[in-house]
Scaffold this motif. Sequence first.
Motif, mmCIF file in Angstrom:
data_model
loop_
_atom_site.group_PDB
_atom_site.id
_atom_site.type_symbol
_atom_site.label_atom_id
_atom_site.label_comp_id
_atom_site.label_asym_id
_atom_site.label_seq_id
_atom_site.Cartn_x
_atom_site.Cartn_y
_atom_site.Cartn_z
ATOM 1 N N GLU A 16 28.170 19.560 -15.054
ATOM 2 C CA GLU A 16 28.194 18.253 -15.709
ATOM 3 C C GLU A 16 28.926 17.185 -14.885
ATOM 4 O OE1 GLU A 16 26.968 17.029 -18.897
ATOM 5 O OE2 GLU A 16 25.688 18.611 -18.084
ATOM 6 N N ALA A 17 29.740 17.655 -13.929
ATOM 7 C CA ALA A 17 30.678 16.741 -13.261
ATOM 8 C C ALA A 17 29.986 15.561 -12.577
ATOM 9 C CB ALA A 17 31.517 17.512 -12.243
ATOM 10 N N LEU A 18 28.860 15.831 -11.914
ATOM 11 C CA LEU A 18 28.203 14.768 -11.159
ATOM 12 C C LEU A 18 27.648 13.695 -12.087
ATOM 13 C CD1 LEU A 18 26.314 16.922 -8.497
ATOM 14 C CD2 LEU A 18 28.317 15.483 -8.098
ATOM 15 N N GLN A 19 27.215 14.107 -13.272
ATOM 16 C CA GLN A 19 26.640 13.159 -14.237
ATOM 17 C C GLN A 19 27.714 12.496 -15.097
ATOM 18 O OE1 GLN A 19 23.721 11.859 -14.389
ATOM 19 N NE2 GLN A 19 23.230 13.118 -12.602
ATOM 20 N N ALA A 20 28.554 13.327 -15.698
ATOM 21 C CA ALA A 20 29.474 12.815 -16.717
ATOM 22 C C ALA A 20 30.815 12.364 -16.141
ATOM 23 C CB ALA A 20 29.709 13.893 -17.780
ATOM 24 N N GLY A 21 31.150 12.862 -14.958
ATOM 25 C CA GLY A 21 32.448 12.529 -14.384
ATOM 26 C C GLY A 21 33.520 13.512 -14.815
ATOM 27 N N ILE A 22 34.669 13.429 -14.162
ATOM 28 C CA ILE A 22 35.747 14.386 -14.416
ATOM 29 C C ILE A 22 37.045 13.665 -14.771
ATOM 30 C CG2 ILE A 22 34.769 16.188 -12.952
ATOM 31 C CD1 ILE A 22 36.925 15.326 -10.830
ATOM 32 N N ARG A 23 37.992 14.488 -15.291
ATOM 33 C CA ARG A 23 39.312 13.993 -15.673
ATOM 34 C C ARG A 23 40.318 14.544 -14.682
ATOM 35 N NH1 ARG A 23 40.669 16.711 -19.722
ATOM 36 N NH2 ARG A 23 42.274 15.263 -20.387
ATOM 37 N N VAL A 24 41.170 13.680 -14.152
ATOM 38 C CA VAL A 24 42.113 14.148 -13.124
ATOM 39 C C VAL A 24 43.538 13.718 -13.455
ATOM 40 C CG1 VAL A 24 40.295 13.959 -11.367
ATOM 41 C CG2 VAL A 24 41.981 12.166 -11.551
#
Length: 305
Positions: A132-140
């Motif tokens: 999902e990371a490429l589409q939805a983005g991630i939390r850092v």
Amino acid sequence: MQDRNSLIWLDGQWLPASEAKVSVLTHTLHYGYGCFEGIRAYETASGPALFRLPEHLRRLEDSARILAIDMPFDRATLTAACREVVARNGLNSAYVRPLVFLGDEKLGVDPAGAKTHVIVAAWPWGAYLGGEALQAGIRVRVSSYARHHPNVQMCRAKAISAYANSILSVREARRDGYDEAILLDTEGYVAEGSSENLFIVRDGELLEPETTSALDGITRRTVVTLAREAGLSVRAKRLTRDEVYCADEVFFTGTAAEITPVVEVDARRIGDGQPGPTTRRLQQAYFAAVRGEDAQHGDWLTPAT
Ligand code: PPE
């Protein structure tokens, strides 16, 4: 993860993974002295091709030079090994891992007398930070660990020993429920992710950290080129964590991570909490380039066969 039957190049020989073994007294296993690369091969209309292979092999040579390790194989030999490891393993797309390490001829911190060995392995590797990371983005989160000062660990080398710091920071981030870490340098300015470079977008301008504590990423360089071609202004400046909090968009770049949007940093939503338009546009340009769909950048691809 590694298929035991996959073929690995070890010092000029092709061996099944189950036979490409080293001794537990291998110098690099004890002291972490060595360097490596990570290269992706993508499926293109004319077969699998390696993205920016000469640049990656140049950086491997630079890393060895920085560590004062004499490379036992020349560029042409390693180029052939990287191409063949994809072709021989029948991979359409792959992650290719050359690694330079010292052998078991001697132990003790001074490596004089230990022989230098090189492997090239390949395996299929999907989206680095999850599907999902490429589409939805991630939390850092911003790490409690700093990235190396260049007088501690020269960051222009992709040195194996630099990755204990990366591992600590990514484990800390995941323990706290985040996907990835941002590391500051020892002066408190933004350096990079645990295994990615970082960009922010603010008022339509692309900004990257001006720092000596980050790897000179090849995906980073690619993004700078693609952004300039798209008419965007790109600038390197010292970035602070609050500038990241207030950015319109944030994203990571890396061979493994590709272009991964960051939608939250330290419990602060970035922009509207969705991957932004500039990030999307650069993702599209990047995936077109790696898949050979960008006629202007055909020279970034080396066919595997
Ligand atoms: N910084 C670090 C510390 C780093 O490890 C990478 C790549 C980058 C920046 C981006 O560099 P480039 O790949 O040239 O754009 N990290 C590699 C290793 C990942 C792994 O888990 O192994 C990679 O992305 O291949």
